[in-house]
Design a protein around this motif. Sequence first.
Motif, PDB file in Angstrom:
ATOM      1  N   MET A  24      49.892  73.745  37.858  1.00 12.27           N
ATOM      2  CA  MET A  24      50.106  74.189  36.508  1.00 12.27           C
ATOM      3  C   MET A  24      51.552  73.966  36.099  1.00 12.27           C
ATOM      4  N   TYR A  65      52.997  71.658  33.109  1.00 11.14           N
ATOM      5  CA  TYR A  65      53.838  72.218  32.052  1.00 11.14           C
ATOM      6  C   TYR A  65      55.140  71.426  31.918  1.00 11.14           C
ATOM      7  N   SER A  86      50.439  71.620  27.554  1.00 12.60           N
ATOM      8  CA  SER A  86      50.462  72.987  27.046  1.00 12.60           C
ATOM      9  C   SER A  86      49.658  73.873  27.994  1.00 12.60           C
ATOM     10  N   VAL A  87      50.256  74.925  28.477  1.00 12.41           N
ATOM     11  CA  VAL A  87      49.592  75.842  29.405  1.00 12.41           C
ATOM     12  C   VAL A  87      49.605  77.238  28.799  1.00 12.41           C
ATOM     13  N   ASP A  88      48.467  77.890  28.782  1.00 12.24           N
ATOM     14  CA  ASP A  88      48.380  79.269  28.306  1.00 12.24           C
ATOM     15  C   ASP A  88      48.631  80.184  29.505  1.00 12.24           C
ATOM     16  N   TRP A  89      49.895  80.559  29.688  1.00 14.34           N
ATOM     17  CA  TRP A  89      50.280  81.324  30.865  1.00 14.34           C
ATOM     18  C   TRP A  89      49.634  82.702  30.899  1.00 14.34           C
TER      19      TRP A  89
END
Length: 116
Positions: free
Chosen positions: A1, A5, A10-13
Amino acid sequence: MAEAYVGGASVDWSTVFQGTGARQVGLPTYAFQHQHYWIKTPSPAVGDVTSAGLGSADHPLLGAVVGLAGVDGVLLTGRLSLVSHGWLADHVVWGVVVVPGAALVELVLRAGDGVG
């Protein structure tokens, strides 16, 4: 991940860490902004320093005196803290407690007296 990033993905943390108990924390905006996490200790314990080969300094700022091995000299030691010396709280510069110059001169005089 993390590599995705850094690579621009785009990563939804919040989804990644959901249910783990992880939370976001603010980072200091200034590199040297910090907070001390010293352990709060009760008043310093007064013990028998002679059992450790030390002699009493008979001075309010010094705890003990010990002769140096192999040379004609002594070591004066002690502990200054806000707990044992509350008057230090009156000597704060930019949020940092400092030992006043008069106390340092007193320590030098005591050291001089101790060695003649």
